[in-house]
Scaffold this active site. Structure first.
Site, mmCIF file in Angstrom:
data_model
loop_
_atom_site.group_PDB
_atom_site.id
_atom_site.type_symbol
_atom_site.label_atom_id
_atom_site.label_comp_id
_atom_site.label_asym_id
_atom_site.label_seq_id
_atom_site.Cartn_x
_atom_site.Cartn_y
_atom_site.Cartn_z
ATOM 1 N N GLU A 250 4.646 -5.340 7.221
ATOM 2 C CA GLU A 250 4.069 -4.004 7.924
ATOM 3 C C GLU A 250 4.259 -3.841 9.385
ATOM 4 O O GLU A 250 4.364 -2.631 10.013
ATOM 5 C CB GLU A 250 2.337 -4.381 7.942
ATOM 6 C CG GLU A 250 1.791 -4.135 6.697
ATOM 7 C CD GLU A 250 1.686 -5.193 5.650
ATOM 8 O OE1 GLU A 250 2.346 -6.267 5.899
ATOM 9 O OE2 GLU A 250 0.880 -5.437 4.677
ATOM 10 N N GLU B 58 -0.746 -9.171 -0.560
ATOM 11 C CA GLU B 58 -2.065 -9.707 -0.357
ATOM 12 C C GLU B 58 -2.914 -9.474 -1.578
ATOM 13 O O GLU B 58 -3.873 -10.225 -1.893
ATOM 14 C CB GLU B 58 -2.779 -8.358 0.428
ATOM 15 C CG GLU B 58 -2.026 -8.377 2.168
ATOM 16 C CD GLU B 58 -2.485 -7.371 2.867
ATOM 17 O OE1 GLU B 58 -1.965 -6.174 2.527
ATOM 18 O OE2 GLU B 58 -3.162 -7.399 3.879
ATOM 19 N N ALA C 51 0.848 -1.403 0.187
ATOM 20 C CA ALA C 51 -0.122 -0.020 -0.055
ATOM 21 C C ALA C 51 1.078 1.370 -0.010
ATOM 22 O O ALA C 51 2.179 1.082 0.358
ATOM 23 C CB ALA C 51 -0.907 0.126 1.221
ATOM 24 N N GLY D 30 0.763 -4.863 0.831
ATOM 25 C CA GLY D 30 -0.623 -5.096 -0.001
ATOM 26 C C GLY D 30 -0.291 -5.777 -1.356
ATOM 27 O O GLY D 30 -1.093 -6.283 -2.040
HETATM 28 C C1 HXC Z 1 5.075 4.592 -1.372
HETATM 29 C C2 HXC Z 1 7.266 3.197 -1.873
HETATM 30 C C3 HXC Z 1 6.773 1.901 -1.392
HETATM 31 C C4 HXC Z 1 5.246 1.935 -0.608
HETATM 32 C C5 HXC Z 1 8.516 1.958 -2.139
HETATM 33 N N1 HXC Z 1 8.357 3.230 -2.516
HETATM 34 N N2 HXC Z 1 7.684 1.125 -1.565
HETATM 35 N N3 HXC Z 1 6.417 4.300 -1.927
HETATM 36 N N4 HXC Z 1 4.546 3.387 -0.908
HETATM 37 N N5 HXC Z 1 4.868 0.958 -0.058
HETATM 38 C C6 HXC Z 1 9.032 4.098 -3.122
HETATM 39 C C7 HXC Z 1 10.319 4.714 -2.495
HETATM 40 O O1 HXC Z 1 9.808 5.498 -1.580
HETATM 41 C C8 HXC Z 1 11.150 5.202 -3.521
HETATM 42 O O2 HXC Z 1 10.686 6.427 -3.949
HETATM 43 C C9 HXC Z 1 10.804 4.032 -4.607
HETATM 44 O O3 HXC Z 1 9.467 3.589 -4.430
HETATM 45 C C10 HXC Z 1 12.019 3.033 -4.745
HETATM 46 O O4 HXC Z 1 11.904 2.326 -3.529
HETATM 47 P P1 HXC Z 1 13.431 2.283 -2.737
HETATM 48 O O5 HXC Z 1 12.976 2.155 -1.269
HETATM 49 O O6 HXC Z 1 14.412 3.430 -3.031
HETATM 50 O O7 HXC Z 1 13.943 0.847 -3.414
HETATM 51 P P2 HXC Z 1 14.824 -0.104 -2.795
HETATM 52 O O8 HXC Z 1 16.038 0.424 -1.894
HETATM 53 O O9 HXC Z 1 15.328 -1.064 -3.682
HETATM 54 O O10 HXC Z 1 14.043 -0.941 -1.682
HETATM 55 C C11 HXC Z 1 12.889 -1.803 -2.148
HETATM 56 C C12 HXC Z 1 11.941 -2.051 -0.997
HETATM 57 C C13 HXC Z 1 11.628 -0.912 -0.257
HETATM 58 C C14 HXC Z 1 12.710 -3.275 -0.094
HETATM 59 C C15 HXC Z 1 10.729 -2.866 -1.579
HETATM 60 O O11 HXC Z 1 11.184 0.175 -1.092
HETATM 61 C C16 HXC Z 1 10.358 -1.183 0.875
HETATM 62 O O12 HXC Z 1 10.768 -1.521 1.804
HETATM 63 N N6 HXC Z 1 9.421 -0.456 0.302
HETATM 64 C C17 HXC Z 1 8.255 -0.683 1.378
HETATM 65 C C18 HXC Z 1 7.600 -2.099 1.816
HETATM 66 C C19 HXC Z 1 6.480 -2.041 2.696
HETATM 67 O O13 HXC Z 1 6.744 -1.779 3.727
HETATM 68 N N7 HXC Z 1 5.453 -2.482 2.192
HETATM 69 C C20 HXC Z 1 4.311 -2.701 2.999
HETATM 70 C C21 HXC Z 1 3.287 -1.265 3.037
HETATM 71 S S1 HXC Z 1 2.363 -1.354 4.206
HETATM 72 P P3 HXC Z 1 11.552 7.804 -3.363
HETATM 73 O O14 HXC Z 1 10.794 8.666 -4.379
HETATM 74 O O15 HXC Z 1 11.246 7.968 -2.093
HETATM 75 O O16 HXC Z 1 12.745 7.521 -4.156
HETATM 76 C C22 HXC Z 1 0.945 -1.982 3.510
HETATM 77 C C23 HXC Z 1 -0.461 -2.662 4.093
HETATM 78 C C24 HXC Z 1 -0.460 -1.450 5.255
HETATM 79 O O17 HXC Z 1 1.112 -2.769 2.085
HETATM 80 C C25 HXC Z 1 -1.585 -1.880 5.952
HETATM 81 C C26 HXC Z 1 -1.699 -1.242 7.228
HETATM 82 C C27 HXC Z 1 -2.814 -0.173 7.519
#
Ligand code: HXC
Length: 260
Positions: free
Chosen positions: A134, A114, A66, A111
């Protein structure tokens, strides 16, 4: 139709839907959800389309979750008032009775994992990574992850993934039953489209009935599920395609489906 966050393309009788926010690793925001709901409703309504594939643009991600940048601004009243994430379970594919495959080309996190689990099955690239990270954001999955992951891989691995937030590679995902197949990264889309084309070549009512019956295994006791399957089987014998399919076998020829 022109969408802002996804690409939709019809290849023969297969609809290919691509999550298309590569700059944020295809993070799933409200706009993506709206586009997907619309695209899947159109797929469901189009009689020429028999199977769909959902994948992610770029080489890196199916969807990295998400959209955290959208969620960081919201307070509890907003999440509650909007019934945040309800659209993913109530409106996205709940009414999609036709089959669809997730082709996971990279990160499927939060997400993203999911949504992949909402598909009828997952074909993964050997570069795919799955996880429910998460907990690392101080929250928990919100689109069914804790529930579908347990059903897919069992409590031990689901609890491991949710509590540690670690990622699972494609081999572990296949061994644990989360994904149906793992294929070489460069072959992923071809393989998924071939699987979809094969499904699309089957009798469409039978495809819907098979999907409905397998899904019923998640909602019912074994006894109820077996009875449900038997009734569906009996209903499907009323179709022209049942007559055609069995006749074609006996006559040693390919069946010609009419979808009736
Ligand atoms: C918004 C995101 C994002 C996300 C990545 N990006 N994931 N933006 N939401 N979920 C963006 C980063 O901010 C960055 O943009 C660009 O995508 C590239 O990501 P990087 O982190 O620079 O890449 P990398 O170093 O290769 O790492 C990849 C990754 C990491 C390991 C996948 O991006 C990551 O950990 N992402 C988050 C994963 C996560 O936590 N997902 C769960 C979300 S919560 P910028 O412009 O900043 O450079 C969910 C449900 C929530 O899904 C339910 C609770 C209510």
């Amino acid at each position: 139709t022109d969408y802002k966050n996804i690409l939709v393309e019809q290849r023969g009788n297969v609809t290919l839907v691509t999550l298309n926010r590569p700059d944020s690793l295809n993070a799933l925001n409200t706009g993506v959800l709206a586009d997907l709901i619309d695209a899947f409703a159109a797929y469901e309504a189009d009689d020429t389309q028999r199977c769909a594939v959902l994948t992610g643009s770029g080489d890196k991600a199916f969807a990295a979750g998400a959209d955290i940048k959208e969620m960081v601004e919201k307070d509890t009243a907003q999440f509650f008032n909007e019934d945040f994430f309800a659209g993913w379970t109530d409106d996205f594919t709940r009414r999609t009775r036709k089959p669809w495959i997730a082709a996971v080309n990279g990160f499927a996190l939060g997400g993203g994992c999911e949504v992949a689990m909402m598909a009828d099955f997952i074909i993964a690239s050997d570069k795919a990574r799955f996880g429910q990270p998460e907990i690392k954001l101080g929250v928990l999955p919100g689109m069914g992850g804790t529930q579908r992951l347990v059903r897919a891989v069992g409590k031990a691995k689901a609890m491991d993934l949710c509590l540690t937030g670690r990622m699972m590679d494609a081999a572990e995902a296949e061994a644990s039953g989360l994904v149906a197949r793992v294929v070489e990264h460069d072959r992923l889309l071809d393989e998924a489209m071939e699987a979809a084309a094969l499904i699309a070549s089957m009798a469409p009512l039978a495809a819907m009935a098979n999907k409905e019956a397998v899904d019923a295994a998640f909602e019912n006791t074994l006894d109820q599920g077996i009875k449900y399957e038997r009734r569906l089987f009996q209903v499907i014998t009323a179709t022209d395609d049942k007559t055609e399919g069995m006749k074609a076998f006996v006559e040693k020829r390919d069946p010609k489906w009419t979808g009736r």
